[in-house]
Design a protein around this motif. Structure first.
Motif, PDB file in Angstrom:
ATOM      1  N   GLY A 120       0.906  -1.333   0.144  1.00  0.00           N
ATOM      2  CA  GLY A 120       0.166   0.032  -0.100  1.00  0.00           C
ATOM      3  C   GLY A 120       0.784   1.299   0.424  1.00  0.00           C
ATOM      4  O   GLY A 120       2.566   1.481   0.186  1.00  0.00           O
ATOM      5  N   PRO A 121      -0.085   2.509   0.287  1.00  0.00           N
ATOM      6  CA  PRO A 121       1.372   3.578  -0.105  1.00  0.00           C
ATOM      7  C   PRO A 121       1.702   3.801   1.430  1.00  0.00           C
ATOM      8  O   PRO A 121       1.201   3.923   2.737  1.00  0.00           O
ATOM      9  CB  PRO A 121      -0.230   4.506   0.250  1.00  0.00           C
ATOM     10  N   HIS A 122       2.714   4.903   0.876  1.00  0.00           N
ATOM     11  CA  HIS A 122       4.002   5.438   1.803  1.00  0.00           C
ATOM     12  C   HIS A 122       3.872   6.518   1.985  1.00  0.00           C
ATOM     13  O   HIS A 122       4.757   6.699   0.988  1.00  0.00           O
ATOM     14  CB  HIS A 122       5.019   3.658   1.749  1.00  0.00           C
ATOM     15  N   ARG A 123       4.100   6.889   2.764  1.00  0.00           N
ATOM     16  CA  ARG A 123       4.900   8.369   3.290  1.00  0.00           C
ATOM     17  C   ARG A 123       6.701   7.910   3.424  1.00  0.00           C
ATOM     18  O   ARG A 123       7.339   7.300   3.913  1.00  0.00           O
ATOM     19  CB  ARG A 123       5.065   8.922   4.174  1.00  0.00           C
ATOM     20  N   PRO A 124       7.596   8.853   2.668  1.00  0.00           N
ATOM     21  CA  PRO A 124       9.422   9.024   2.515  1.00  0.00           C
ATOM     22  C   PRO A 124       9.627   8.467   3.703  1.00  0.00           C
ATOM     23  O   PRO A 124       9.764   7.504   3.761  1.00  0.00           O
ATOM     24  CB  PRO A 124       9.627   9.863   2.012  1.00  0.00           C
ATOM     25  N   ALA A 125       9.134   9.116   4.776  1.00  0.00           N
ATOM     26  CA  ALA A 125       9.475   8.357   6.182  1.00  0.00           C
ATOM     27  C   ALA A 125       9.378   7.055   6.972  1.00  0.00           C
ATOM     28  O   ALA A 125      10.616   6.781   6.654  1.00  0.00           O
ATOM     29  CB  ALA A 125       9.017   9.675   7.052  1.00  0.00           C
ATOM     30  N   GLU A 126       8.106   6.889   5.848  1.00  0.00           N
ATOM     31  CA  GLU A 126       8.065   5.502   6.440  1.00  0.00           C
ATOM     32  C   GLU A 126       8.361   4.799   5.971  1.00  0.00           C
ATOM     33  O   GLU A 126       9.346   3.595   6.405  1.00  0.00           O
ATOM     34  CB  GLU A 126       6.257   4.934   5.846  1.00  0.00           C
ATOM     35  N   LEU A 127       9.226   4.783   4.506  1.00  0.00           N
ATOM     36  CA  LEU A 127       9.441   4.163   4.328  1.00  0.00           C
ATOM     37  C   LEU A 127      10.746   3.771   4.584  1.00  0.00           C
ATOM     38  O   LEU A 127      11.725   2.838   4.519  1.00  0.00           O
ATOM     39  CB  LEU A 127      10.018   4.215   2.922  1.00  0.00           C
ATOM     40  N   ARG A 128      12.385   4.980   5.484  1.00  0.00           N
ATOM     41  CA  ARG A 128      13.284   5.076   5.348  1.00  0.00           C
ATOM     42  C   ARG A 128      13.332   4.123   7.000  1.00  0.00           C
ATOM     43  O   ARG A 128      14.491   3.443   6.894  1.00  0.00           O
ATOM     44  CB  ARG A 128      13.638   5.986   5.493  1.00  0.00           C
ATOM     45  N   ARG A 129      11.972   5.179   7.462  1.00  0.00           N
ATOM     46  CA  ARG A 129      12.089   3.886   8.834  1.00  0.00           C
ATOM     47  C   ARG A 129      12.265   2.543   8.463  1.00  0.00           C
ATOM     48  O   ARG A 129      13.058   1.261   9.137  1.00  0.00           O
ATOM     49  CB  ARG A 129      11.631   4.232   9.710  1.00  0.00           C
ATOM     50  N   ARG A 130      11.359   1.138   7.666  1.00  0.00           N
ATOM     51  CA  ARG A 130      11.843   0.351   7.362  1.00  0.00           C
ATOM     52  C   ARG A 130      12.952  -0.112   6.988  1.00  0.00           C
ATOM     53  O   ARG A 130      13.411  -1.295   5.704  1.00  0.00           O
ATOM     54  CB  ARG A 130      10.221   0.200   6.064  1.00  0.00           C
ATOM     55  N   VAL A 131      13.704   0.722   6.260  1.00  0.00           N
ATOM     56  CA  VAL A 131      14.321   0.625   5.389  1.00  0.00           C
ATOM     57  C   VAL A 131      16.188   1.049   6.082  1.00  0.00           C
ATOM     58  O   VAL A 131      16.288   1.770   5.241  1.00  0.00           O
ATOM     59  CB  VAL A 131      15.167  -0.257   3.247  1.00  0.00           C
TER      60      VAL A 131
END
Length: 114
Positions: free
Chosen positions: A35-46
């Protein structure tokens, strides 16, 4: 010079790999499948993914038509990334390759990969 992702005279597999090459693009594609993600969410997950590299990868993926960037007009600005229909098609095409990769890891390690 034509980049190989736009060159009609290259093998189709080469053209597809040009869209996902790089250290982070397949991981981002996998995360955006949920699903959609904000950039900060993506950075936290990677872990290890810098903001600069994330921005660059997402821009390239957007230019290739696999990611959609939506900016909401609020303060502070809110940006959300999601897969396009073309991106979902790419993710589906990569699923058998992912399965093969898991089988390879199992052969190498003897440990089942989920």
């Amino acid at each position: 010079m034509v980049h190989r992702r736009h060159d009609p005279d290259v093998c189709g597999v080469t053209a597809a790999i040009a869209v996902i090459e790089g250290k982070w693009k397949t991981t981002l594609l996998w995360l955006l499948e949920s699903g959609p993600h904000r950039p900060a969410e993506l950075r936290r997950r990677v872990p290890g993914l810098t903001e600069k590299v994330l921005t660059q990868a997402l821009r390239e993926m957007e230019a290739d038509g696999v990611v959609h960037r939506e900016v909401h007009d609020v303060l502070p600005p809110k940006t959300v990334y999601s897969l396009t229909a073309f991106g979902r098609e790419l993710a589906e095409a990569l699923a058998p390759l992912s399965d093969w990769g898991h089988r390879r890891l199992e052969r190498l390690t003897g440990v089942p990969v989920s």
